[in-house]
Design a protein around this motif. Structure first.
Motif, mmCIF file in Angstrom:
data_model
loop_
_atom_site.group_PDB
_atom_site.id
_atom_site.type_symbol
_atom_site.label_atom_id
_atom_site.label_comp_id
_atom_site.label_asym_id
_atom_site.label_seq_id
_atom_site.Cartn_x
_atom_site.Cartn_y
_atom_site.Cartn_z
ATOM 1 N N SER A 5 29.604 -20.564 -24.946
ATOM 2 C CA SER A 5 28.477 -19.294 -24.487
ATOM 3 C C SER A 5 29.233 -17.875 -24.692
ATOM 4 N N PHE A 42 20.349 -20.641 -36.033
ATOM 5 C CA PHE A 42 22.071 -19.722 -37.225
ATOM 6 C C PHE A 42 21.961 -21.189 -38.373
ATOM 7 N N ASP A 44 25.000 -22.160 -38.022
ATOM 8 C CA ASP A 44 26.073 -23.135 -38.128
ATOM 9 C C ASP A 44 24.845 -24.168 -37.269
ATOM 10 N N VAL A 47 20.913 -21.783 -31.613
ATOM 11 C CA VAL A 47 21.607 -21.029 -30.885
ATOM 12 C C VAL A 47 20.272 -20.854 -29.924
ATOM 13 N N VAL A 49 19.405 -18.425 -27.137
ATOM 14 C CA VAL A 49 19.379 -16.929 -26.502
ATOM 15 C C VAL A 49 18.737 -16.704 -25.701
ATOM 16 N N LEU A 58 24.303 -16.454 -25.434
ATOM 17 C CA LEU A 58 24.160 -16.983 -26.288
ATOM 18 C C LEU A 58 25.064 -18.438 -26.032
ATOM 19 N N ASP A 59 23.719 -19.399 -26.228
ATOM 20 C CA ASP A 59 25.168 -20.349 -26.101
ATOM 21 C C ASP A 59 24.638 -21.615 -27.562
ATOM 22 N N VAL A 60 25.769 -22.346 -27.529
ATOM 23 C CA VAL A 60 25.128 -23.455 -28.480
ATOM 24 C C VAL A 60 26.264 -24.234 -28.468
ATOM 25 N N PHE A 71 31.647 -21.442 -35.833
ATOM 26 C CA PHE A 71 30.924 -20.515 -34.737
ATOM 27 C C PHE A 71 31.457 -18.973 -34.512
ATOM 28 N N PHE A 75 29.516 -16.127 -36.271
ATOM 29 C CA PHE A 75 28.703 -15.380 -34.558
ATOM 30 C C PHE A 75 29.496 -13.461 -35.047
ATOM 31 N N TRP A 92 33.652 -14.353 -24.331
ATOM 32 C CA TRP A 92 33.388 -15.987 -24.728
ATOM 33 C C TRP A 92 33.774 -17.026 -23.877
ATOM 34 N N LEU A 102 19.425 -27.093 -25.031
ATOM 35 C CA LEU A 102 20.791 -27.656 -26.366
ATOM 36 C C LEU A 102 21.415 -29.298 -25.849
#
Length: 103
Positions: A5, A42, A44, A47, A49, A58-60, A71, A75, A92, A102
Motif C-alpha cells: 500500500s 497499471f 505492472d 492497482v 486507487v 494505492l494498493d497492489v 512496482f 510507481f 509505503w 484485489l
C-alpha cells in the motif's frame, strides 16, 4: 503473494495529489469499483486507487519480492513524471491482508 500500500499526500496542500490522480486516469484505463475507488490498469498489473480525504491510497498485490521492488520503483517514476515541481510524501506499507477487490 505480497500486498503493498502507498499513501500519497502533498507536503503543502492537495493540488499535487489531484494532479497525479487526473494524469493517472488519463494515462491508464480505469474500472470503477465503488464511490471514490477504482482499479487502475497499471503496467505492472491492477492497482486499487482510493481517493481519501487529502490523499490517495494505492494498493497492489504482487507475487514476490522482485515484483514488489519493481512496482515500487515503477510507481515512484510515475509520480516523479506526473507531479513536477511540487513535493509529495509517499508512505509505503505492507498490510497483512489485501483489499477485497484485489483478492
Amino acid at each position: 503473494m505480497i500486498a503493498i500500500s502507498a499513501e500519497v499526500r502533498q507536503a503543502d496542500g492537495i493540488d499535487s495529489v489531484r494532479q497525479l490522480e487526473t494524469t493517472l486516469r488519463r494515462q491508464w484505463e480505469t474500472i470503477p469499483v465503488k464511490s471514490h475507488q477504482y482499479l487502475l490498469r497499471f503496467c505492472d498489473g491492477p492497482v486499487l486507487v482510493t481517493d481519501e480525504l487529502r490523499s490517495l491510497r494505492l494498493d497492489v498485490v504482487v507475487s514476490d519480492e522482485r515484483s514488489a521492488a519493481h512496482f515500487v520503483e515503477s510507481f515512484r517514476s510515475e509520480i516523479e513524471s506526473r507531479v513536477v515541481g511540487r513535493p509529495v510524501d509517499v508512505r509505503w506499507t505492507r498490510p497483512t491482508v489485501a483489499p477485497q477487490p484485489l483478492r
